[in-house]
Design a protein around this motif. Structure first.
Motif, mmCIF file in Angstrom:
data_model
loop_
_atom_site.group_PDB
_atom_site.id
_atom_site.type_symbol
_atom_site.label_atom_id
_atom_site.label_comp_id
_atom_site.label_asym_id
_atom_site.label_seq_id
_atom_site.Cartn_x
_atom_site.Cartn_y
_atom_site.Cartn_z
ATOM 1 N N ILE A 1 0.839 -1.202 0.000
ATOM 2 C CA ILE A 1 0.000 0.000 0.000
ATOM 3 C C ILE A 1 0.876 1.255 0.000
ATOM 4 O O ILE A 1 0.671 2.186 -0.768
ATOM 5 C CB ILE A 1 -0.935 0.006 1.222
ATOM 6 N N PHE A 2 1.894 1.236 0.843
ATOM 7 C CA PHE A 2 2.778 2.385 0.904
ATOM 8 C C PHE A 2 3.463 2.618 -0.438
ATOM 9 O O PHE A 2 3.597 3.753 -0.899
ATOM 10 C CB PHE A 2 3.831 2.184 1.994
ATOM 11 N N THR A 3 3.879 1.537 -1.092
ATOM 12 C CA THR A 3 4.564 1.663 -2.374
ATOM 13 C C THR A 3 3.675 2.372 -3.394
ATOM 14 O O THR A 3 4.146 3.236 -4.144
ATOM 15 C CB THR A 3 4.933 0.263 -2.887
ATOM 16 N N ILE A 4 2.386 2.006 -3.397
ATOM 17 C CA ILE A 4 1.454 2.658 -4.329
ATOM 18 C C ILE A 4 1.364 4.153 -4.035
ATOM 19 O O ILE A 4 1.464 4.993 -4.934
ATOM 20 C CB ILE A 4 0.060 2.016 -4.217
ATOM 21 N N MET A 5 1.205 4.479 -2.748
ATOM 22 C CA MET A 5 1.076 5.888 -2.372
ATOM 23 C C MET A 5 2.341 6.651 -2.719
ATOM 24 O O MET A 5 2.299 7.796 -3.148
ATOM 25 C CB MET A 5 0.815 6.016 -0.873
ATOM 26 N N LEU A 6 3.476 6.010 -2.505
ATOM 27 C CA LEU A 6 4.760 6.652 -2.776
ATOM 28 C C LEU A 6 4.906 6.944 -4.261
ATOM 29 O O LEU A 6 5.320 8.025 -4.670
ATOM 30 C CB LEU A 6 5.896 5.733 -2.304
ATOM 31 N N GLY A 7 4.546 5.956 -5.078
ATOM 32 C CA GLY A 7 4.732 6.104 -6.517
ATOM 33 C C GLY A 7 3.689 7.011 -7.138
ATOM 34 O O GLY A 7 3.993 7.791 -8.040
ATOM 35 N N GLY A 8 2.466 6.913 -6.684
ATOM 36 C CA GLY A 8 1.416 7.735 -7.257
ATOM 37 C C GLY A 8 0.132 6.958 -7.386
ATOM 38 O O GLY A 8 0.074 5.964 -8.104
ATOM 39 N N LEU A 9 -0.873 7.407 -6.675
ATOM 40 C CA LEU A 9 -2.144 6.688 -6.618
ATOM 41 C C LEU A 9 -2.964 6.903 -7.887
ATOM 42 O O LEU A 9 -3.778 6.084 -8.255
ATOM 43 C CB LEU A 9 -2.928 7.154 -5.386
ATOM 44 N N HIS A 10 -2.728 8.032 -8.563
ATOM 45 C CA HIS A 10 -3.624 8.399 -9.666
ATOM 46 C C HIS A 10 -3.035 8.167 -11.046
ATOM 47 O O HIS A 10 -3.585 8.595 -12.031
ATOM 48 C CB HIS A 10 -4.055 9.855 -9.524
ATOM 49 N N SER A 11 -1.865 7.526 -11.106
ATOM 50 C CA SER A 11 -1.320 7.234 -12.429
ATOM 51 C C SER A 11 -1.140 5.724 -12.553
ATOM 52 O O SER A 11 -0.808 5.055 -11.580
ATOM 53 C CB SER A 11 0.025 7.925 -12.642
ATOM 54 N N PHE A 12 -1.351 5.214 -13.752
ATOM 55 C CA PHE A 12 -1.310 3.770 -13.938
ATOM 56 C C PHE A 12 0.059 3.204 -13.561
ATOM 57 O O PHE A 12 0.162 2.176 -12.914
ATOM 58 C CB PHE A 12 -1.640 3.414 -15.390
ATOM 59 N N TYR A 13 1.142 3.903 -13.980
ATOM 60 C CA TYR A 13 2.475 3.369 -13.732
ATOM 61 C C TYR A 13 3.071 3.832 -12.405
ATOM 62 O O TYR A 13 4.194 3.494 -12.067
ATOM 63 C CB TYR A 13 3.410 3.723 -14.896
ATOM 64 N N GLY A 14 2.322 4.640 -11.653
ATOM 65 C CA GLY A 14 2.816 5.138 -10.371
ATOM 66 C C GLY A 14 3.370 4.043 -9.462
ATOM 67 O O GLY A 14 4.495 4.158 -8.973
ATOM 68 N N PRO A 15 2.596 2.961 -9.246
ATOM 69 C CA PRO A 15 3.082 1.906 -8.347
ATOM 70 C C PRO A 15 4.448 1.349 -8.766
ATOM 71 O O PRO A 15 5.262 1.014 -7.915
ATOM 72 C CB PRO A 15 2.001 0.832 -8.465
ATOM 73 N N LEU A 16 4.684 1.255 -10.096
ATOM 74 C CA LEU A 16 5.974 0.717 -10.534
ATOM 75 C C LEU A 16 7.106 1.657 -10.129
ATOM 76 O O LEU A 16 8.171 1.226 -9.697
ATOM 77 C CB LEU A 16 5.976 0.507 -12.047
ATOM 78 N N VAL A 17 6.851 2.983 -10.273
ATOM 79 C CA VAL A 17 7.835 3.957 -9.801
ATOM 80 C C VAL A 17 8.083 3.727 -8.307
ATOM 81 O O VAL A 17 9.226 3.717 -7.840
ATOM 82 C CB VAL A 17 7.336 5.400 -10.052
#
Lengths: 302, 419, 348
Positions: free
Chosen positions: C258-274
């Motif tokens: 969950i933290f990784t998603i928030m860190l990368g970006g919740l509103h962009s498709f590739y955010g979690p990968l970042v």
């Protein structure tokens, strides 16, 4: 897996029955003290304090240090509660208050970050080694015998103070001016602030109170726990089970659920020793599926 | 990466003292190359979380051995460098850290400071990648005893559970002969706790067939509250209790049990009680608890052991069972490296390690050996004694002879179809 | 068939990435980068699939690691059964992968049917409870799962199609294939009409229900797909480590996802990968200097939540949008982008 005979034997034997019932109550009361902090904060501020275990840990460590200096157990319990309250107020002001309006995820993250920082900070200050406070000399006495059952006086004191403090805080929230203001502010902060009341201070104080309950629980139990960084985790999980089963925000619910859990542990370890943890999670699942608001909780509208 | 600061210092000191005299020798390219690139030993271990004390004391042990080795000139002037990494006690992280140590940090071999769970993860990696490895912590017997797990280039410099079980069973059988025939157990509910307890009870039954198991209770690892386990033990009303709880868990169990006056009611054998941090953490240590020796400055009672204890405590840490095991493992690795002249091929190093005997403060006769048949440590000091409330906290130590252990171990391996 | 266009583009992109990764495997001389990327593929699928729930459907699952672990365990336990491996021979690994995918999907379906009845915090707690239950079961069934020691003794992975999973490059290529397949599935879901419905559920479930959509069924479907893809991530990790551990199903893995998603970006498709890459970076870099990785992570989280107030990729996108907005003189286009942003804000 199931040992019905042992369980039936225990019910038929006053020594076992008394010992295990007392055990259930002792475990339950300490859980209740921690869980009442969680449920108090949620009930009023609608924040799920996932960092509650960290305050339990802070209380225990502060008590350990205070005991080393003063040698007085009661003073160290007070020190534990105060330390947790101070850190709690700071945490509320600096971090949590900024995410009151955000969604659950943001609150979770802030708490998660706080737990990570706290665990490492404790390690830096007190070291990674486990610490033991030792049992205060006044409680180093043979256990009481009640109808053949065994009950240590220290645990009677522990359970009694936990119950007393938790009830006092309920009274404070229900009937005192402070409690009324905080609850009103939680309903409508703007309205209350228009009356000239500094709402943020009241919120911080309430958050601090909830943390103090956790800190006090940690301090009370410190003589019979080994203190390690990360010790708050298991207590956090159990207090959440209690909060969810009892009903988020309901303190009587937390009391009921804590005792229920205490008895599951004490009699479960006789009757189904390998599935005690599983039984607790199963209870949580059943409650969430059939009565999401918990045993004594009120149905929340979204 | 925590580079050993002391290692750097001693390397610098070494170069300073030899530098002036050795300019001519250093000019020779082969030696220049050798002296320039230290051999890196990777050490995955647990430095955070609830068992950080394991990795911290094990690291001190490993550094002591490496520093002494480098100060003595290393391998013809070539130094050895320890690269220590934290696995946080998670097996998958241990596997990852080990792979990283090998592929990105340029480590040529592994000195494994993981507990049992992580050790099996590291074991898979070094088997997969054919890397020379010394396990220094895990006591799980199956690691080296079970042929299915063996790899000829992997060794263990730790105690082996079955050795302790034989020693403990023999010791406890005296209690049984004196009348303590009804036994109960209270051990942590995970692989180490279950295996160690089963092995102890197995050998107790071998030496004292009249013993009867009246009840067992299995607290979770890191459980904060043992009240239900303690009251359960009261209900069993045994003559004697066996427990292999360890570290902070044992301390908490002990304090909580004393509230119920548990230790006044029956004999207690707690194999891990003798660990120094446990003995020093428990306030008002009761007398008469039976325990294995783990690490103790008077077992064996030699000057070498006393000196090691003093020099270890200079680090500010207490000497643990993990510390002497990792120190010993590092010693074996360094001796082997010296013999191969710094070559790190897994087969060469393994040949130099297998069956080797080294001088050791922890050996019963001043030496310990990595047994040729199964690559595991033997001849270390082993036995049981009783606690006393004053330092050095242990008395009446009864060592177990290695001939006795070897006989019973062979029988056990036959029973397990390991031979 | 106007939908076909974005679908084809997404599939094409995945194919191009696959070719590039194969080229990378062929030219890269060492093993470090390939093994690191393989590890990232595993966590990548975990967070991307969780993102489908958290970011696109508004379902905050605290127990997503359960499906990740389930994939790894099904894969491992299947291949550790000698008779089955003998029967399937060279097809063992693909069959085990497929089985892990379907089995985990079924598991997620069952849990989803129960959990999707609840909303918000109760949903979160119930998913958490199921995860804990799975951990107790894994630890309890010692003879099948190895208990707390995990699946020991290595997972046999017979060669198939000339790929040997013990070889770093082969393992990397197969993992890359699974990873891209998993990401593609999620991409296609978000592009499809199902994806649109999910976003509607997220934004306002009651109104969506008024439109005649069975929101319960839609949520269960999303939960099942997300679970199955997470299971694929577990398969990758099981291939890499040749084992499976109960820690994979732990609350810490779910929390970190969950933290990784928030860190990368919740509103962009590739955010979690970042997020996955940054997270790994924080972890590895701090490990070089100190053992206090938790402190570093904690501070990083507080920075992201309290200062940026959104994930890294979201922040970059917003920054670029703001800059572009300043440059463009055309009032109309500014108004348009503003309206678009408002809609986006409202959506979040």
């Amino acid at each position: 897996m199931l040992n019905i005979d042992a369980l039936m034997n225990c019910f038929g034997n006053s020594a076992c029955l008394v010992t295990q019932s007392a055990t259930g109550l002792i475990i339950g009361m300490l859980l209740f003290l921690v869980a009442s902090g969680v449920t108090l904060i949620f009930g009023v501020l609608h924040v799920v304090n996932f960092a509650h275990g960290a305050f339990y840990m802070i209380g225990a460590y502060a008590a350990y240090s205070a005991y080393g200096v003063t040698g007085n157990y009661y003073l160290s319990v007070l020190a534990g509660a105060v330390a947790a309250a101070i850190v709690g107020v700071l945490f509320e002001r600096l971090a949590i208050s900024r995410v009151y309006k955000e969604n659950l995820l943001m609150q979770l993250l802030v708490c998660y970050a706080f737990v990570l920082i706290c665990d490492d900070a404790v390690k830096i200050i007190w070291g990674a080694e486990y610490l033991a406070m030792g049992i205060p000399s006044e409680f180093r006495v043979p256990p009481l015998r009640i109808a053949g059952g065994v009950v240590p006086p220290f645990y009677l004191f522990l359970a009694g103070s936990a119950l007393a403090v938790a009830i006092l805080s309920v009274i404070l929230i229900r009937y005192s001016r402070f409690g009324k203001i905080v609850r009103a502010a939680a309903e409508n902060a703007t309205m209350v602030s228009v009356l000239g009341i500094r709402v943020p201070l009241y919120f911080a104080a309430l958050f601090g109170l909830g943390c103090a309950l956790a800190g006090m629980a940690g301090a009370l139990a410190a003589p019979v726990r080994s203190l390690t960084p990360g010790m708050g985790l298991s207590i956090l999980i159990e207090s959440f089970i209690v909060t969810v089963i009892g009903g988020m925000g309901s303190i009587p619910g937390a009391l009921l659920a804590a005792i229920l859990l205490g008895f599951t542990r004490s009699f479960g370890s006789v009757g189904f020793p390998l599935f005690v943890d599983g039984a607790m999670f199963l209870m949580m699942v059943v409650i969430l599926v059939f009565r999401p608001q918990g045993l004594l909780g009120e149905r929340m509208v979204r | 990466m925590i580079k050993t600061k002391q290692a750097d210092l001693s390397r610098r000191k070494f170069l300073a003292t030899t530098g002036a005299a050795g300019v001519a020798t250093l000019a020779s390219p082969a030696i220049l190359r050798a002296a320039g690139s230290p051999i890196k030993i990777g050490m995955p271990t647990i430095l955070s979380g609830r068992v950080a004390i394991l990795g911290e004391t094990a690291s001190v042990g490993a550094k002591m051995a490496v520093d002494t080795f480098n100060a003595a000139g290393g391998i013809d002037g070539r130094m050895v460098e320890l690269v220590i990494r934290d696995s946080k006690g998670k097996p998958d992280e241990a596997a990852k850290v080990t792979r990283d140590l090998l592929s990105s940090d340029g480590c040529a071999l592994i000195l494994n400071g993981e507990a049992s769970g992580g050790t099996f993860a590291v074991h898979e990696v070094v088997r997969d990648t054919k890397t020379y490895c010394m396990h220094t912590i895990s006591e799980t017997s199956a690691l080296t005893a079970d042929p299915a797990n063996r790899a000829p280039w992997v060794f263990r410099s730790a105690r082996q559970g079955i050795h302790d079980a034989i020693s403990g069973g023999l010791y406890a059988s005296q209690l049984a002969k004196a009348g303590a025939t009804r036994w109960a157990t209270c051990s942590p509910d995970y692989a180490y706790g279950r295996d160690t307890t089963a092995e102890f009870m197995e050998f107790l039954a071998v030496f004292a067939p009249e013993v009867e198991l009246v009840g067992e209770t299995w607290p979770k690892i890191f459980q904060p509250d043992y009240t239900e386990n303690i009251t359960n033990l009261l209900n069993f009303a045994p003559d004697a209790l066996y427990s292999c709880l360890w570290g902070g868990d044992l301390v908490a169990f002990f304090d909580q049990s004393s509230l119920y006056g548990l230790f006044d009611q029956f004999q207690t054998v707690a194999v891990n009680m003798g660990d120094v941090p446990v003995l020093e953490a428990i306030k008002n240590l009761p007398s008469g608890i039976h325990s294995g020796n783990r690490y103790h400055k008077d077992i064996p009672d030699t000057d070498a052991n006393e000196a090691w204890n003093t020099s270890f405590r200079e680090s500010g840490q207490l000497p643990t069972n993990w510390a002497w095991q990792t120190y010993t493992g590092a010693q074996f690795v360094l001796e082997a490296l010296k013999e191969t002249k710094g070559e790190t091929g897994h087969e060469k190093l393994a040949d130099a390690t297998r069956g080797r005997t080294i001088d050791s403060p922890f050996g019963v006769n001043g030496t310990v050996t990595l047994r040729e048949a199964d690559n595991t440590l033997v001849d270390y000091a082993i036995g049981y004694g009783q606690t006393v409330s004053e330092a050095p906290h242990m008395e009446g130590f009864q060592p177990t002879g290695w001939d006795v252990i070897a006989d019973h171990e062979a029988d056990w391996m036959k029973r397990k179809n390991y031979l | 068939m106007n939908l076909a266009h974005p679908f084809v583009r997404a599939a094409g992109l995945a194919l191009v990435c696959f070719v590039l990764l194969i080229v990378l495997a062929l030219v890269y001389p060492g093993t470090w980068l390939l093994d690191t990327l393989t590890g990232l593929f595993a966590s990548g699928l975990l967070v991307m699939s969780l993102h489908l729930l958290v970011g696109y459907t508004g379902l905050v699952s605290f127990g997503h690691a359960a499906y990740f672990a389930s994939g790894g365990y099904i894969f491992g336990m299947f291949l550790q059964t000698p008779d089955i491996v003998a029967a399937f021979g060279a097809w063992s690994v693909p069959v085990a992968t497929l089985l892990a995918l379907l089995g985990t999907g079924l598991f997620a379906l069952v849990v989803g049917l129960i959990c999707a009845r609840l909303s918000e915090i109760y949903f979160a707690f119930l998913t958490l409870a199921f995860q804990m239950l799975l951990v107790s079961v894994i630890q309890g069934l010692v003879q099948y799962t190895g208990g707390d020691q995990g699946l020991m003794g290595g997972i046999p992975r017979p060669e198939f199609l000339g790929l040997d999973m013990v070889q770093v490059k082969d393992r990397f290529v197969f993992s890359a294939f699974l990873f891209l397949a998993g990401v593609l599935v999620i991409r296609l879901v978000t592009l499809s009409s199902l994806g649109a419905t999910l976003r509607m559920v997220r934004d306002n479930e009651v109104r969506t229900a008024f439109l005649g959509v069975n929101t319960y069924r839609v949520k269960v479907l999303a939960f099942t797909i997300a679970g199955a893809v997470a299971g694929l991530g577990g398969v990758i990790l099981a291939i890499l480590t040749s084992a499976a551990y109960p820690e994979w199903a732990g609350w810490a893995v779910s929390g970190e996802a969950i933290f990784t998603i928030m860190l990368g970006g919740l509103h962009s498709f590739y955010g979690p990968l970042v997020g996955v890459v940054v997270m790994r970076f924080i972890n590895d870099v701090t490990l070089i200097y100190t053992t206090h990785t938790d402190l570093a992570k904690g501070v990083a989280i507080l920075f992201v939540v309290l200062v940026l107030r959104r994930g890294i990729l979201d922040w970059i996108i917003d920054l670029r949008a703001a800059r572009r907005g300043r440059k463009e003189d055309d009032n109309v286009s500014r108004a348009l982008s503003k309206a678009g942003k408002e809609a986006e804000d409202a959506a979040s």
